[in-house]
Write a protein that holds these residues in place. Sequence first.
Motif, short mmCIF file in Angstrom:
data_model
loop_
_atom_site.label_atom_id
_atom_site.label_comp_id
_atom_site.label_asym_id
_atom_site.label_seq_id
_atom_site.Cartn_x
_atom_site.Cartn_y
_atom_site.Cartn_z
N GLY A 104 0.81 -1.21 0.00
CA GLY A 104 0.00 0.00 0.00
C GLY A 104 0.84 1.26 0.00
N HIS A 105 1.90 1.24 0.81
CA HIS A 105 2.80 2.40 0.87
C HIS A 105 3.53 2.59 -0.45
CE1 HIS A 105 1.96 1.97 5.12
NE2 HIS A 105 2.52 3.13 5.34
N LEU A 106 4.02 1.48 -1.00
CA LEU A 106 4.76 1.57 -2.26
C LEU A 106 3.83 2.00 -3.40
CD1 LEU A 106 7.47 1.31 -3.63
CD2 LEU A 106 7.00 -1.11 -3.96
N VAL B 240 -8.63 3.75 -1.62
CA VAL B 240 -8.62 3.64 -0.16
C VAL B 240 -9.36 4.83 0.42
CG1 VAL B 240 -6.45 2.33 -0.13
CG2 VAL B 240 -6.40 4.82 0.15
N SER B 241 -9.70 4.73 1.69
CA SER B 241 -10.39 5.82 2.37
C SER B 241 -9.41 6.96 2.67
CB SER B 241 -11.01 5.32 3.67
OG SER B 241 -9.99 4.99 4.59
N ALA B 242 -9.97 8.14 2.90
CA ALA B 242 -9.13 9.29 3.24
C ALA B 242 -8.32 9.04 4.53
CB ALA B 242 -9.99 10.54 3.37
N PRO B 243 -8.92 8.47 5.59
CA PRO B 243 -8.11 8.20 6.80
C PRO B 243 -6.96 7.23 6.54
CG PRO B 243 -10.44 8.15 7.35
CD PRO B 243 -10.34 8.22 5.85
N THR B 244 -7.21 6.22 5.70
CA THR B 244 -6.13 5.27 5.37
C THR B 244 -5.01 5.99 4.65
OG1 THR B 244 -7.62 3.38 5.29
CG2 THR B 244 -5.57 3.19 4.04
N ARG C 272 -2.89 8.12 7.03
CA ARG C 272 -1.89 7.32 7.76
C ARG C 272 -0.73 6.92 6.85
NH1 ARG C 272 -6.68 5.28 9.82
NH2 ARG C 272 -6.66 3.50 8.40
N THR C 273 -1.04 6.53 5.63
CA THR C 273 0.02 6.14 4.68
C THR C 273 0.95 7.31 4.42
OG1 THR C 273 -1.40 4.48 3.65
CG2 THR C 273 0.44 5.32 2.33
N LEU C 274 0.38 8.48 4.16
CA LEU C 274 1.21 9.66 3.88
C LEU C 274 2.03 10.07 5.10
CD1 LEU C 274 -1.21 11.76 1.67
CD2 LEU C 274 0.85 10.50 0.95
N ARG C 275 1.44 9.93 6.28
CA ARG C 275 2.20 10.24 7.50
C ARG C 275 3.42 9.33 7.60
NH1 ARG C 275 -1.44 9.09 11.65
NH2 ARG C 275 -0.63 6.99 11.55
N ASP C 276 3.22 8.04 7.34
CA ASP C 276 4.35 7.10 7.38
C ASP C 276 5.40 7.44 6.33
OD1 ASP C 276 2.92 5.73 9.34
OD2 ASP C 276 2.25 4.13 7.99
N LEU C 277 4.96 7.72 5.11
CA LEU C 277 5.90 8.04 4.03
C LEU C 277 6.66 9.33 4.32
CD1 LEU C 277 3.73 7.10 0.91
CD2 LEU C 277 5.70 5.83 1.84
N GLU C 278 5.97 10.29 4.93
CA GLU C 278 6.63 11.55 5.28
C GLU C 278 7.67 11.34 6.38
OE1 GLU C 278 5.24 16.16 5.65
OE2 GLU C 278 4.00 14.67 6.67
N LYS C 279 7.35 10.52 7.37
CA LYS C 279 8.31 10.21 8.44
C LYS C 279 9.56 9.55 7.89
CE LYS C 279 5.20 9.64 12.37
NZ LYS C 279 4.62 8.67 13.33
N LEU C 280 9.40 8.76 6.81
CA LEU C 280 10.53 8.08 6.18
C LEU C 280 11.29 9.00 5.22
CD1 LEU C 280 8.83 4.65 5.45
CD2 LEU C 280 10.66 5.10 7.13
N GLY C 281 10.78 10.21 5.03
CA GLY C 281 11.43 11.16 4.13
C GLY C 281 11.19 10.87 2.66
#
Length: 138
Positions: A37-39, A62-66, A69-78
């Motif tokens: 999903g992230h990739l 996917v839903s907006a909340p999903t 969360r995905t974008l938050r994770d990707l942003e944390k990883l730079g």
Amino acid sequence: MPDIEPSSIAELSRGLSFAIGRANRRMLAAGQGLGQGHLNALATVFRSGPIRPGDLAQREFVSAPTMTRTLRDLEKLGLVSRSPDARDGRSILVRVTAEGEHEVLRARSARADLLAQLLARLEPDQVAALRDALPALE
């Protein structure tokens, strides 16, 4: 073109589902790192350029909340960055970073290498059959 029996279609769909699922699991394992999903989200941002999170969620089904969360994770990883949308100050745009571009290209390369290894084990007529079926599969 002759009519195809419903039972033949059902058998073909089961076989394709199994084969595609197995190949996908092997490619996921070869990709390392990010989950599918992230990739997928990262690759869509890479292909589309700056995109609103809501539009990205729609494209990824996917839903907006999903997606949040995905974008938050990707942003944390730079791998992505967020910035205000110059055309609409109420919205933000997501962009892929240089690190994100590298991750997408690395994952693509790893998966293509795996598929090349699998194809190399097939007979020439099997490879030709897959090549001929590719337009229909796409």
